[in-house]
Design an enzyme around this catalytic site. Structure first.
Site, PDB file in Angstrom:
ATOM      1  N   ASP A 122      -0.549   9.531   0.882  1.00 48.18           N
ATOM      2  CA  ASP A 122      -0.318   8.270   1.593  1.00 48.18           C
ATOM      3  C   ASP A 122      -0.904   8.298   3.000  1.00 48.18           C
ATOM      4  OD1 ASP A 122       0.968   6.075   0.457  1.00 48.18           O
ATOM      5  OD2 ASP A 122       2.919   7.071   0.463  1.00 48.18           O
ATOM      6  N   GLN A 170       7.635   6.196  -2.429  1.00 54.45           N
ATOM      7  CA  GLN A 170       7.438   4.755  -2.258  1.00 54.45           C
ATOM      8  C   GLN A 170       8.353   4.208  -1.168  1.00 54.45           C
ATOM      9  OE1 GLN A 170       5.047   2.993  -3.726  1.00 54.45           O
ATOM     10  NE2 GLN A 170       5.679   1.025  -2.897  1.00 54.45           N
ATOM     11  N   LYS A 176       0.421   2.040  -9.867  1.00 57.43           N
ATOM     12  CA  LYS A 176      -0.143   3.340  -9.464  1.00 57.43           C
ATOM     13  C   LYS A 176      -0.192   4.278 -10.670  1.00 57.43           C
ATOM     14  CE  LYS A 176       1.368   2.576  -4.735  1.00 57.43           C
ATOM     15  NZ  LYS A 176       2.344   2.750  -3.658  1.00 57.43           N
TER      16      LYS A 176
HETATM   17  N1  GUN Z   1       5.088   0.476   0.196  1.00 59.18           N
HETATM   18  C1  GUN Z   1       4.181  -0.496   0.442  1.00 59.18           C
HETATM   19  N2  GUN Z   1       2.938   0.035   0.561  1.00 59.18           N
HETATM   20  C2  GUN Z   1       3.070   1.369   0.400  1.00 59.18           C
HETATM   21  C3  GUN Z   1       2.151   2.463   0.414  1.00 59.18           C
HETATM   22  O1  GUN Z   1       0.937   2.324   0.613  1.00 59.18           O
HETATM   23  N3  GUN Z   1       2.690   3.693   0.194  1.00 59.18           N
HETATM   24  C4  GUN Z   1       4.020   3.874  -0.006  1.00 59.18           C
HETATM   25  N4  GUN Z   1       4.444   5.122  -0.189  1.00 59.18           N
HETATM   26  N5  GUN Z   1       4.890   2.890  -0.025  1.00 59.18           N
HETATM   27  C5  GUN Z   1       4.416   1.649   0.172  1.00 59.18           C
END
Ligand code: GUN
Length: 292
Positions: free
Chosen positions: A120, A97, A53
């Site tokens: 998100d 996350q 990311k």
């Molecule tokens: N963990 C796995 N996929 C995601 C996601 O799309 N966002 C977040 N914040 N954590 C994750």
């Protein structure tokens, strides 16, 4: 039949191309989109995702702030970080996350994020808007990435039978809502761990989205000839033939490629789309900020 590749990497590249222009327009208005990524603990897979990311931000000229807390951090410490990020007028997107360490209440922490910074799309306000059929809020990145990829491949879902395998907050539930929403117009069934005759239901589907987190569980006898199959799974499985001792496997067995008309690869399918949608949500948050 050999399935065509539902190429998330190529689709994500086309999304990034559009974002370059929008980010340039923000720059002309004196704004640089800015995303904060918060990670708690040392789960290796989560660190890999967070690094991807941050790298995507660098590629696009989005500012990123990477905040790492130890797994022993308290929930109050994470709360304080979220409050600080909410109050930062120069910051447009906040991502915490998942998963968080087991002693933390992930949903309660998500509730604290300013919904307009919730890139998100997990805040109840954003998920609530999705339930109402309002698709103009922050949409969860993986399900909206799947929709974009299907659109990119020219798929018309109208009236099609779609099966979503899994009912998670992050993927399965919002995916089912997006597939059945006005404009997409599929007829959706959610199959989960308590579903009777899961295989038979899945075998009737024109479109299958597998998000169950079980390596290669979906075999070719689960899939109708010519169905479109999207594999959201990303599982580490032991593999002694690899130097590192493991490989990545999706939720869909590779033999499905002989039956499906389209299949998304793992890696290189849904993963890059999740990141592209996160970047898009961040840019949108910055644009909204600019127009206020
Ligand atoms: N963990 C796995 N996929 C995601 C996601 O799309 N966002 C977040 N914040 N954590 C994750």
């Amino acid at each position: 039949m050999v399935a065509q590749r539902l190429d998330g990497k190529a689709c994500a590249a086309s999304v990034e191309k559009e974002l370059h222009e929008r980010i340039a327009a923000c720059a002309s208005a004196g704004i640089q989109p800015h995303l904060a990524v918060v990670i708690v603990g040392d789960d290796p897979a989560s660190h890999v995702y967070v690094n991807s990311k941050v790298k995507a931000c660098q590629r696009l000229g989005i500012k990123s702030t990477h905040i790492e807390l130890p797994s022993a951090a308290s929930e109050d410490e994470v709360r304080a970080v979220i409050h600080r990020l909410n109050d930062d007028a120069e910051l447009h997107g906040i991502l915490v996350q998942s998963p968080l360490p087991p002693h933390m209440d992930e949903e309660a922490l998500t509730d604290l994020i300013n919904p307009r910074k919730d890139v998100d799309g997990f805040h109840p306000e954003n998920l609530g808007r999705l339930v109402q059929g309002r698709l103009d809020g922050m949409l969860p990145c993986t399900p909206s990435g799947v929709m974009r990829m299907l659109q990119w491949a020219g798929m018309d879902l109208t009236g099609k039978r779609a099966v979503v395998l899994g009912r998670s907050r992050i993927v399965g539930n919002p995916q089912a809502l997006l597939l059945g929403a006005k404009g997409a117009d599929a007829t959706v069934t959610v199959v989960h761990s308590r579903t009777e005759n899961a295989q038979a239901i899945c075998a009737q589907a024109d479109v299958v989205v597998a998000a169950i987190g079980r390596p290669e569980m979906v075999r070719s006898d689960w899939i109708k000839d010519g169905a479109v199959v999207v594999d959201v799974g990303i599982n580490r499985v032991d593999d002694a033939t690899r130097e590192r001792g493991w490989r990545l496997a999706g939720d869909v067995h590779p033999e499905v490629a002989k039956k499906a008309s389209w299949l998304s690869p793992v890696p290189g399918g849904v993963g890059p789309m999740t990141i592209a949608m996160l970047m898009e949500n961040t840019v949108r948050a910055a644009e909204t900020f600019q127009s206020e």
